[in-house]
Design an enzyme around this catalytic site. Structure first.
Site, PDB file in Angstrom:
ATOM      1  N   CYS A   5       0.839  -1.106  -0.041  1.00  0.00           N
ATOM      2  CA  CYS A   5       0.087   0.036  -0.066  1.00  0.00           C
ATOM      3  C   CYS A   5       1.008   1.272  -0.166  1.00  0.00           C
ATOM      4  CB  CYS A   5      -1.018   0.103   1.151  1.00  0.00           C
ATOM      5  SG  CYS A   5      -1.996  -1.348   1.389  1.00  0.00           S
ATOM      6  N   ARG A  35       2.971   0.368  -5.193  1.00  0.00           N
ATOM      7  CA  ARG A  35       3.063  -0.493  -4.012  1.00  0.00           C
ATOM      8  C   ARG A  35       1.550  -1.187  -3.915  1.00  0.00           C
ATOM      9  NH1 ARG A  35       6.873   1.905  -0.531  1.00  0.00           N
ATOM     10  NH2 ARG A  35       5.656   0.723   1.406  1.00  0.00           N
ATOM     11  N   TRP A  47      -2.974  -2.507  -1.539  1.00  0.00           N
ATOM     12  CA  TRP A  47      -2.701  -4.077  -1.917  1.00  0.00           C
ATOM     13  C   TRP A  47      -3.475  -4.829  -0.896  1.00  0.00           C
ATOM     14  CZ3 TRP A  47      -0.280  -8.187   0.283  1.00  0.00           C
ATOM     15  CH2 TRP A  47      -0.105  -9.139  -0.531  1.00  0.00           C
ATOM     16  N   ASN A 102      -0.724   1.600   5.791  1.00  0.00           N
ATOM     17  CA  ASN A 102       0.344   0.581   5.102  1.00  0.00           C
ATOM     18  C   ASN A 102       0.820  -0.511   6.385  1.00  0.00           C
ATOM     19  OD1 ASN A 102       3.437   0.690   3.903  1.00  0.00           O
ATOM     20  ND2 ASN A 102       2.020  -0.640   3.743  1.00  0.00           N
ATOM     21  N   GLY A 103       0.532  -1.621   6.142  1.00  0.00           N
ATOM     22  CA  GLY A 103       0.641  -2.709   7.020  1.00  0.00           C
ATOM     23  C   GLY A 103      -0.049  -3.738   7.667  1.00  0.00           C
ATOM     24  N   GLU A 123      13.825 -17.740 -12.722  1.00  0.00           N
ATOM     25  CA  GLU A 123      13.533 -16.388 -12.844  1.00  0.00           C
ATOM     26  C   GLU A 123      12.474 -16.243 -14.157  1.00  0.00           C
ATOM     27  OE1 GLU A 123      13.351 -13.959 -11.384  1.00  0.00           O
ATOM     28  OE2 GLU A 123      12.913 -12.216 -12.779  1.00  0.00           O
ATOM     29  N   LYS A 152       8.785 -14.880 -14.097  1.00  0.00           N
ATOM     30  CA  LYS A 152       8.328 -13.833 -15.011  1.00  0.00           C
ATOM     31  C   LYS A 152       7.176 -14.109 -15.651  1.00  0.00           C
ATOM     32  CE  LYS A 152      10.237 -11.342 -14.011  1.00  0.00           C
ATOM     33  NZ  LYS A 152      10.584 -10.446 -13.042  1.00  0.00           N
ATOM     34  N   GLU A 175       3.990 -14.319 -13.466  1.00  0.00           N
ATOM     35  CA  GLU A 175       3.509 -13.293 -12.909  1.00  0.00           C
ATOM     36  C   GLU A 175       2.842 -12.126 -13.695  1.00  0.00           C
ATOM     37  OE1 GLU A 175       6.593 -11.051 -10.366  1.00  0.00           O
ATOM     38  OE2 GLU A 175       7.879 -11.264 -12.099  1.00  0.00           O
ATOM     39  N   HIS A 222      12.390 -37.341 -10.641  1.00  0.00           N
ATOM     40  CA  HIS A 222      11.954 -37.643  -9.269  1.00  0.00           C
ATOM     41  C   HIS A 222      10.376 -37.211  -8.891  1.00  0.00           C
ATOM     42  CE1 HIS A 222      15.810 -38.990  -8.483  1.00  0.00           C
ATOM     43  NE2 HIS A 222      16.423 -38.169  -8.842  1.00  0.00           N
ATOM     44  N   LYS A 264       4.908  -3.963  -6.505  1.00  0.00           N
ATOM     45  CA  LYS A 264       6.165  -3.685  -6.607  1.00  0.00           C
ATOM     46  C   LYS A 264       7.083  -3.808  -5.216  1.00  0.00           C
ATOM     47  CE  LYS A 264       9.540  -2.513  -9.752  1.00  0.00           C
ATOM     48  NZ  LYS A 264       9.745  -3.748 -10.300  1.00  0.00           N
TER      49      LYS A 264
END
Ligand code: G6P
Length: 605
Positions: free
Chosen positions: A2, A27, A74, A100-101, A480, A484, A487, A503, A600
């Site tokens: 946030c 955010r 968020w 925020n939190g 990665e 990518k 997301e 396996h 982000k």
């Protein structure tokens, strides 16, 4: 996460708040809202979804109020709808709050307040803040803040308005970042300096359990015991980088194309006499350089950068490297010995789990080296030494240039340390250094023709699941690449060490199952090739990422990258994989720069 913003001054607050929120949208963007204080009354405007929806609503309002707070969310507690959007206001309309939190004991406080007759409108943890402020309020705002905020467990950066104080914003912080900026006859509170308006000349950071009373150009800060604190204000040095796509369709594509330049930037001043020398760690003591073990921690892509860096450090410096996800590291009581180097990697420098990992490492007497993009961030401030990645502001939520500069910083670190430890011959250091200097050109070469990857997107965009495999450095890149793609395209992707597939995971390979095999690591090429054959014999469809002119089989689709040492393979392999993700997401019509459910900077655990 946030983002929060507050303004008090002589100008109309709404456009300033909206501009601030634009910079903070990285955010979170589940909902947004503002509250203005005018004639002793709040006017609250909220909207679900991206900020543009709120902007439409505010355009219809003509408030000239010059004090207000804003929020971009968020979601943590409660679905991302308008009711749960901030600001949240106490039932008596005395307080309105942006937060925020996470207030971890919100449900307990809520129950207590309900018993006392308070009723709640939202599903959020945040709503207990205005209600508890209102419960304690007796006209004395400082003691009210002290009583309310000492009751909360968890993390908070809070800005709020009180109806009785028409020109004032109040703020409190624990764990989540909050800065306060001061200009002539105006003040701003925000989650990040990038949200400060242009007339703000200086800022200070609120520390844990400090309170602030913010008026036009006047700021008072208190400890939790209400003792005034004389804070140092820092001048704002640089104007925030332009928030501009520069002709690219998306920020992500722009940032992918910036990568050669950003790596050159990072290399600047670090090559001397054909070797790597990093000034920022020039004073590392021999005890630390010769440590018997190095830890690297990070989250998301930063963790994947650590995976790539581990191979380089172990090989070049001959020291074992333990790589950990910060949210795991922080709760597993790792036996970190005093003066052991712990590298904390973070683009934003604010990721809550990485900050906690850093603090844990510090508490054990470790020596913390931050690899950070945002100067002045918590991780940059609290590390013993910082290697700045200099990627510049990254807007797209899915990191590209942020990640690649982290990988490069680790390669440079490895060569700097190897030189002092004398673990490889001087000539080898020179050869590797020269190779690193050629990486930007090799990336430019990959970027010079994106058509192969773009055409492949056509074939893959409607797949439901895609596997990524690779060994050693190829596996670091596969991890990665998989993140990518998932997301930004919402395709279910997972990465496995190629040799591990048999396996269990191979049970999922069927006719037509797409498997992307990263196999540019020359030493292990034949081994990975055997794993590719195992996939093919079960019907899997292979796409290889391989070295130029490496003929694997006509049967397989492939993407070629320029040659480089096995150690540095991830930094090149990831470029076509970033483009692969980008073009697939574009073909699917996804919101590339702001993928659903993400943010982000993740400042909650
Ligand atoms: C979020 C971002 C990722 C990033 C991770 C760690 O999840 O969406 O792209 O890799 O946070 O962020 P940091 O700022 O610590 O590198």
């Amino acid at each position: 996460m946030c983002g929060i913003i507050g303004y008090t001054g002589e100008k109309t607050a709404t456009p300033i708040l909206i501009n601030g929120l634009k910079s903070l949208e990285y955010r979170g963007y589940d909902s947004a809202g503002i509250a203005l204080l005018e004639n002793k009354k709040f006017s609250v405007i909220k909207s679900k979804g991206e900020l543009k929806n709120l902007i439409k609503k505010t355009e219809k309002e003509n408030s000239v109020s010059s004090v207000g707070i804003g929020h971009t969310r968020w979601a943590t507690h409660g679905k991302p709808d308008e009711t749960n959007a901030h600001p949240h206001t106490s039932s008596d309309e005395m307080f309105t709050v942006v937060h925020n939190g996470i207030i971890e004991n919100a449900s307990v406080i809520k129950k207590e307040l309900e018993k006392k007759g308070f009723s709640f409108a939202s599903e959020t943890d945040t709503e207990v803040i205005p209600q508890l402020l209102s419960y304690h309020y007796d006209g004395n705002i400082s003691s009210t803040m002290q009583k309310a905020f000492s009751s909360f467990d968890g993390s908070f950066a809070v800005a709020f308005l009180c109806r009785d104080f028409p020109d004032t914003i109040f703020a409190a912080r624990r764990q989540s970042p909050l800065i306060i900026g001061r200009g002539e006859n105006e003040s701003v509170v925000a989650s990040d300096t990038c949200a400060l308006s242009e007339n703000i000349q200086e800022f200070t950071c609120l520390e844990d359990d400090e309170f602030a009373i913010i008026e036009k150009g006047k700021i008072e800060i208190f400890s939790s015991g209400l003792k005034p604190i004389n804070k140092k204000f820092r001048k704002i040095e640089s104007v925030a980088e332009k928030h501009d796509k520069c002709g690219f369709e998306h920020f992500m594509l722009k940032e992918i194309f910036e990568q050669p330049e950003k790596i050159k930037n990072l290399l600047k001043g670090k090559i001397r006499n054909k070797k790597v020398f990093i000034d920022e760690i020039a004073e590392l003591s021999l005890e630390i350089i010769k440590a018997e073990k190095i830890y690297i921690v990070g989250c998301g892509s930063a963790y994947h950068a650590a995976l790539a860096g581990k191979f380089a450090i172990e090989e070049l410096c001959g020291v074992p490297v333990e790589v950990d996800i910060a949210s795991e590291f922080r709760y597993r009581n790792p036996p970190v010995k005093e003066n052991t180097p712990v590298i904390v990697i973070s683009q934003s420098g604010e990721t809550a789990d990485s900050v906690a990992a850093l603090r844990l490492a510090n508490s054990k007497g470790a020596f913390v080296i931050g690899i950070v993009n945002v100067p002045g961030s918590t991780i940059a401030n609290e590390s013993d030494y910082v290697i700045a990645t200099k990627a510049g502001r990254e807007v797209a939520v899915a990191t590209t240039k942020g990640y690649i500069t982290q990988v490069m910083a680790l390669y440079l670190f490895a060569l700097h340390i190897a030189d002092i430890r004398k673990t490889i011959p001087d000539r080898a250091i020179e050869i590797y250094t020269e190779e690193l200097c050629r990486i930007p050109d090799k990336i430019s070469e990959i970027l010079s023709d994106t058509s192969v990857v773009e055409n492949l997107a056509e074939k893959y965009y409607n797949k439901n699941d895609i596997f990524f495999i690779g060994r050693n450095t190829d596996f670091a890149a596969a991890s990665e690449a998989s993140l990518k793609l998932k997301e930004i395209s919402y395709i279910n992707c997972s990465a496995f060490p190629a040799g591990e597939l048999k396996h269990g995971t191979i049970a999922l390979i069927d006719k037509g199952t797409p498997v992307v095999a990263l196999c540019a690591n020359e030493r292990l090429f034949k081994k990975t090739l055997s794993n590719i054959e195992e996939v093919v014999s079960r019907g899997g469809e292979i796409l290889c990422v391989t070295r130029k002119n490496k003929i694997i089989s006509e049967k397989y689709l492939s993407i070629e990258i320029p040659n480089c040492s096995d150690l540095f393979v991830p930094i090149l392999e990831i470029i076509p994989m970033q483009l692969f993700s980008y073009f697939i997401a574009k073909k699917k019509g996804c919101n590339i720069d702001m993928p659903k459910n993400l943010a982000k900077s993740v400042t909650v655990e």
